[in-house]
Design a protein around this motif. Structure first.
Motif, PDB file in Angstrom:
ATOM      1  N   ASN A   1      -0.383   7.804  12.124  1.00  0.00           N
ATOM      2  CA  ASN A   1      -1.567   8.634  11.855  1.00  0.00           C
ATOM      3  C   ASN A   1      -1.234   9.420  10.377  1.00  0.00           C
ATOM      4  N   ALA A   2      -0.179   9.834  10.151  1.00  0.00           N
ATOM      5  CA  ALA A   2       0.379  10.707   8.940  1.00  0.00           C
ATOM      6  C   ALA A   2       0.174  10.026   7.469  1.00  0.00           C
ATOM      7  N   CYS A   3       0.452   8.479   7.877  1.00  0.00           N
ATOM      8  CA  CYS A   3       0.106   7.726   6.400  1.00  0.00           C
ATOM      9  C   CYS A   3      -1.113   7.829   5.980  1.00  0.00           C
ATOM     10  N   PRO A   4      -1.499   8.221   4.614  1.00  0.00           N
ATOM     11  CA  PRO A   4      -3.005   8.315   3.971  1.00  0.00           C
ATOM     12  C   PRO A   4      -3.081   7.117   3.362  1.00  0.00           C
ATOM     13  N   SER A   5      -2.276   6.156   3.236  1.00  0.00           N
ATOM     14  CA  SER A   5      -2.901   4.837   2.590  1.00  0.00           C
ATOM     15  C   SER A   5      -2.757   3.602   3.976  1.00  0.00           C
ATOM     16  N   GLY A   6      -2.647   4.132   5.399  1.00  0.00           N
ATOM     17  CA  GLY A   6      -2.734   3.119   6.322  1.00  0.00           C
ATOM     18  C   GLY A   6      -1.840   1.980   6.399  1.00  0.00           C
ATOM     19  N   VAL A   7      -0.743   2.378   5.771  1.00  0.00           N
ATOM     20  CA  VAL A   7       0.448   1.370   6.045  1.00  0.00           C
ATOM     21  C   VAL A   7       0.764   1.045   7.586  1.00  0.00           C
TER      22      VAL A   7
ATOM     23  N   VAL B   1      19.026  -6.154   9.230  1.00  0.00           N
ATOM     24  CA  VAL B   1      18.038  -4.944   9.707  1.00  0.00           C
ATOM     25  C   VAL B   1      19.266  -3.692   9.904  1.00  0.00           C
ATOM     26  N   ASP B   2      18.798  -2.800   9.511  1.00  0.00           N
ATOM     27  CA  ASP B   2      19.581  -1.545   9.394  1.00  0.00           C
ATOM     28  C   ASP B   2      19.743  -1.036  11.007  1.00  0.00           C
ATOM     29  N   ASP B   3      20.714  -0.712  11.529  1.00  0.00           N
ATOM     30  CA  ASP B   3      20.794  -0.406  13.082  1.00  0.00           C
ATOM     31  C   ASP B   3      20.077   0.955  13.412  1.00  0.00           C
ATOM     32  N   SER B   4      19.741   1.647  12.077  1.00  0.00           N
ATOM     33  CA  SER B   4      19.217   2.967  12.469  1.00  0.00           C
ATOM     34  C   SER B   4      17.634   2.843  13.038  1.00  0.00           C
ATOM     35  N   VAL B   5      17.267   1.480  13.003  1.00  0.00           N
ATOM     36  CA  VAL B   5      15.911   1.111  13.422  1.00  0.00           C
ATOM     37  C   VAL B   5      15.856   1.550  15.047  1.00  0.00           C
ATOM     38  N   MET B   6      17.136   1.439  15.745  1.00  0.00           N
ATOM     39  CA  MET B   6      17.211   1.623  17.126  1.00  0.00           C
ATOM     40  C   MET B   6      17.015   3.281  17.577  1.00  0.00           C
ATOM     41  N   ASP B   7      17.144   4.057  16.324  1.00  0.00           N
ATOM     42  CA  ASP B   7      16.874   5.662  16.637  1.00  0.00           C
ATOM     43  C   ASP B   7      15.540   6.056  16.597  1.00  0.00           C
ATOM     44  N   CYS B   8      14.424   5.022  16.071  1.00  0.00           N
ATOM     45  CA  CYS B   8      13.096   5.535  16.066  1.00  0.00           C
ATOM     46  C   CYS B   8      12.618   5.407  17.397  1.00  0.00           C
ATOM     47  N   SER B   9      11.790   6.461  17.720  1.00  0.00           N
ATOM     48  CA  SER B   9      11.419   6.653  19.095  1.00  0.00           C
ATOM     49  C   SER B   9      10.092   6.058  19.570  1.00  0.00           C
TER      50      SER B   9
ATOM     51  N   GLY C   1      14.355   7.708   8.499  1.00  0.00           N
ATOM     52  CA  GLY C   1      12.734   7.928   8.494  1.00  0.00           C
ATOM     53  C   GLY C   1      11.895   6.691   8.409  1.00  0.00           C
ATOM     54  N   PRO C   2      10.619   7.090   8.660  1.00  0.00           N
ATOM     55  CA  PRO C   2       9.681   5.907   8.756  1.00  0.00           C
ATOM     56  C   PRO C   2       9.584   5.012   7.464  1.00  0.00           C
ATOM     57  N   LYS C   3       9.689   5.854   6.528  1.00  0.00           N
ATOM     58  CA  LYS C   3       9.527   4.845   5.320  1.00  0.00           C
ATOM     59  C   LYS C   3      10.349   3.851   5.011  1.00  0.00           C
TER      60      LYS C   3
ATOM     61  N   SER D   1       0.767  -1.444  -0.018  1.00  0.00           N
ATOM     62  CA  SER D   1       0.148   0.215  -0.071  1.00  0.00           C
ATOM     63  C   SER D   1       1.040   1.227  -0.018  1.00  0.00           C
ATOM     64  N   CYS D   2       2.246   1.169   0.265  1.00  0.00           N
ATOM     65  CA  CYS D   2       2.932   2.168   0.282  1.00  0.00           C
ATOM     66  C   CYS D   2       3.269   2.957  -0.910  1.00  0.00           C
ATOM     67  N   TYR D   3       2.870   3.889  -1.238  1.00  0.00           N
ATOM     68  CA  TYR D   3       3.523   4.509  -2.895  1.00  0.00           C
ATOM     69  C   TYR D   3       4.439   5.639  -2.520  1.00  0.00           C
ATOM     70  N   LYS D   4       5.337   5.638  -1.515  1.00  0.00           N
ATOM     71  CA  LYS D   4       6.401   6.373  -1.383  1.00  0.00           C
ATOM     72  C   LYS D   4       6.219   7.923  -1.508  1.00  0.00           C
ATOM     73  N   CYS D   5       4.952   8.259  -0.746  1.00  0.00           N
ATOM     74  CA  CYS D   5       4.752   9.637  -0.788  1.00  0.00           C
ATOM     75  C   CYS D   5       5.397  10.651   0.144  1.00  0.00           C
ATOM     76  N   SER D   6       6.212   9.763   1.038  1.00  0.00           N
ATOM     77  CA  SER D   6       7.134  10.472   2.167  1.00  0.00           C
ATOM     78  C   SER D   6       6.344  11.134   3.446  1.00  0.00           C
ATOM     79  N   THR D   7       5.061  11.081   3.104  1.00  0.00           N
ATOM     80  CA  THR D   7       4.194  12.050   4.185  1.00  0.00           C
ATOM     81  C   THR D   7       4.711  11.522   5.713  1.00  0.00           C
ATOM     82  N   CYS D   8       5.179  10.204   5.819  1.00  0.00           N
ATOM     83  CA  CYS D   8       5.292   9.868   7.219  1.00  0.00           C
ATOM     84  C   CYS D   8       6.787  10.537   7.469  1.00  0.00           C
ATOM     85  N   ASP D   9       7.892  10.555   6.596  1.00  0.00           N
ATOM     86  CA  ASP D   9       9.073  11.022   6.856  1.00  0.00           C
ATOM     87  C   ASP D   9       8.873  12.688   7.131  1.00  0.00           C
TER      88      ASP D   9
END
Length: 456
Positions: free
Chosen positions: A98-104, A83-91, A63-65, A41-49
């Motif tokens: 909430n931001a994703c328009p596609s419900g990903v 898995v990229d270790d930057s996943v540990m920087d996500c809070s 970023g989340p995408k 469902s993700c079409y890479k609009c980057s709204t999440c980022d």
């Protein structure tokens, strides 16, 4: 000569009836939750980022995408992909959901990837792993501290001890450690008479309200760790407010909701706690109780993260019957009218600077307190904007993330400074820590204001 008179040598292929068709196995079978529909469902609009508070202050965070759909696809198509270790920087603020328009299901993907990273790639003897596990299992530390609360309060804010914790474990010394209560909520609940006393109080309230004595009004309170060990006044307010509306309250056996464990990739720990919580709550739901939480991160865990991450008997029934405490009263009582007819004086006749936690936004509750208290005499509540507080549970307690945490919270601090009131209000205990740390204001919970307005 026409074409009909000169047939071509075209020999059509026999139609494919499907008998010999072998579908291409793009992604191998897995026992994990199927995240493919969400990824597709993700079409890479980057709204999440653009809505990610961490990406806004940290140029190195992809970023989340990337952490969600892109990393999931890479992992599914390449067994050797780490898995990229930057996943540990996500809070784990979950604003991307909430931001994703596609419900990903971005946060579900992040939690899954973070759990895999910690389980398979993180060094279990590293300082980071040990520090994160201690922070994630706050309930264990708080349990022991609550046995000697005065000594624990002195020790945890003793300068040399905090310096040592920062140098050896990476726990920032910039913050004051929250005080442990001298009597936990559960100790107060037991001393008060537990469920039997609550049943008596509820019946008395129904009589005053002209309701049937046997009215089916009963809730199971998930108080969480912080209301139990640090702010029992929030739990007491919840019990008194509900009893005033004629509800019988029970406080079942429970452990941590798992919120700090999800954020640190400790999914095995989170599952053990979830199994206890679901078992306790599922039995009560079957008896007609609804599960009520005073912390929006706890209600978020029971409602969304449990069924997203675990397969436990009764988990869907518990999720469907879990509510945030004020939300439940707004649904089942004429709460707005009761508040409109009430008046507050004394210590809580204040102007409040209100912050809606990120996890309340995910549940559609971000305007709840402002709208509810708008007509309450003696009180003004001012919304300080939609920014993240920045602490995100354990995130802001890590030395290497402290400055980013404060940079994320800067907008909220500025709005608090410009607000008329000098008392803060929020439903989340760690947002309350950040508000107090950044502004110096005293912070209260909406349930405490409801108690002051409605409980005699």
């Amino acid at each position: 000569m026409s074409d009909a008179e000169s047939p071509s040598e075209f020999d059509p292929v026999a139609p494919n009836t499907g008998e010999e068709f072998e579908p291409v196995d793009v992604f191998p079978d897995s026992d994990d939750f199927d995240l493919r529909p969400g990824a597709d469902s993700c079409y890479k609009c980057s709204t999440c980022d653009t809505n990610c508070p961490v990406a806004e202050v940290d140029d190195d965070f992809p970023g989340p995408k990337f952490q969600g759909p892109e990393q999931w696809r890479l992992k599914q198509s390449d067994d050797d992909h780490d898995v990229d270790d930057s996943v540990m920087d996500c809070s784990n603020c979950m604003r991307c959901d909430n931001a994703c328009p596609s419900g990903v299901p971005l946060s579900q993907m992040h939690n899954t990837a973070r759990g895999e990273y910690v389980s398979e790639q993180m060094d279990k003897l590293s300082v980071e792993y040990v520090r994160n596990r201690i922070l994630a299992n706050y309930r264990t530390s708080a349990f022991f501290a609550s046995k000697v609360p005065r000594l624990a309060n002195a020790a945890m804010n003793f300068g040399p001890a905090r310096w040592l914790m920062e140098k050896t474990l990476g726990v920032t010394s910039e913050r004051d450690f929250p005080e442990f209560a001298t009597q936990t909520f559960r100790e107060w609940w037991a001393d008060r008479g537990g469920q039997a006393q609550s049943r008596e109080n509820a019946r008395a309230a129904r009589e005053r309200r002209g309701l049937p004595a046997d009215a089916d009004k009963k809730v199971a309170y998930f108080h969480g760790c912080y209301s139990n060990y640090n702010t029992p006044e929030v739990g007491k307010a919840m019990v008194r407010v509900y009893e005033a509306f004629g509800y019988e309250v029970v406080a079942p056996k429970q452990k941590c909701s798992g919120t700090p464990m999800f954020a640190n990739g400790m999914l095995d720990d989170a599952r053990r706690h979830a199994e206890t919580n679901v078992s306790s709550m599922a039995d009560l739901v079957e008896e007609g109780y609804h599960a009520i939480a005073s912390c929006t991160s706890c209600s978020m865990a029971l409602r969304q993260e449990y069924p997203e991450l675990f397969d436990i008997d009764g988990i869907d029934e518990v999720a469907e019957n879990t509510f945030e405490a004020v939300e439940y009263l707004r649904i089942h009582e004429d709460l707005r009218e009761e508040v409109r007819e009430a008046e507050v004086d004394g210590d809580l006749a204040e102007e409040f600077a209100y912050h809606a936690p990120c996890h309340s936004r995910n549940q559609g509750l971000d305007r709840q307190a402002v709208e509810l208290f708008r007509d309450l005499d003696g009180v003004d509540v001012e919304d300080v904007g939609d920014s993240c507080s920045g602490i995100s549970g354990t995130y802001g307690w890590k030395e290497e993330k402290y400055e980013k945490s404060m940079a994320i919270g800067e907008e909220m601090f500025e709005h608090m400074d410009h607000a008329a009131g000098e008392t803060g209000m929020t439903e989340c205990p760690t947002c309350a820590m950040q508000m107090e740390h950044g502004s110096g204001y005293e912070i209260r919970h909406p349930l405490e204001l409801l108690e002051a307005a409605l409980v005699e």
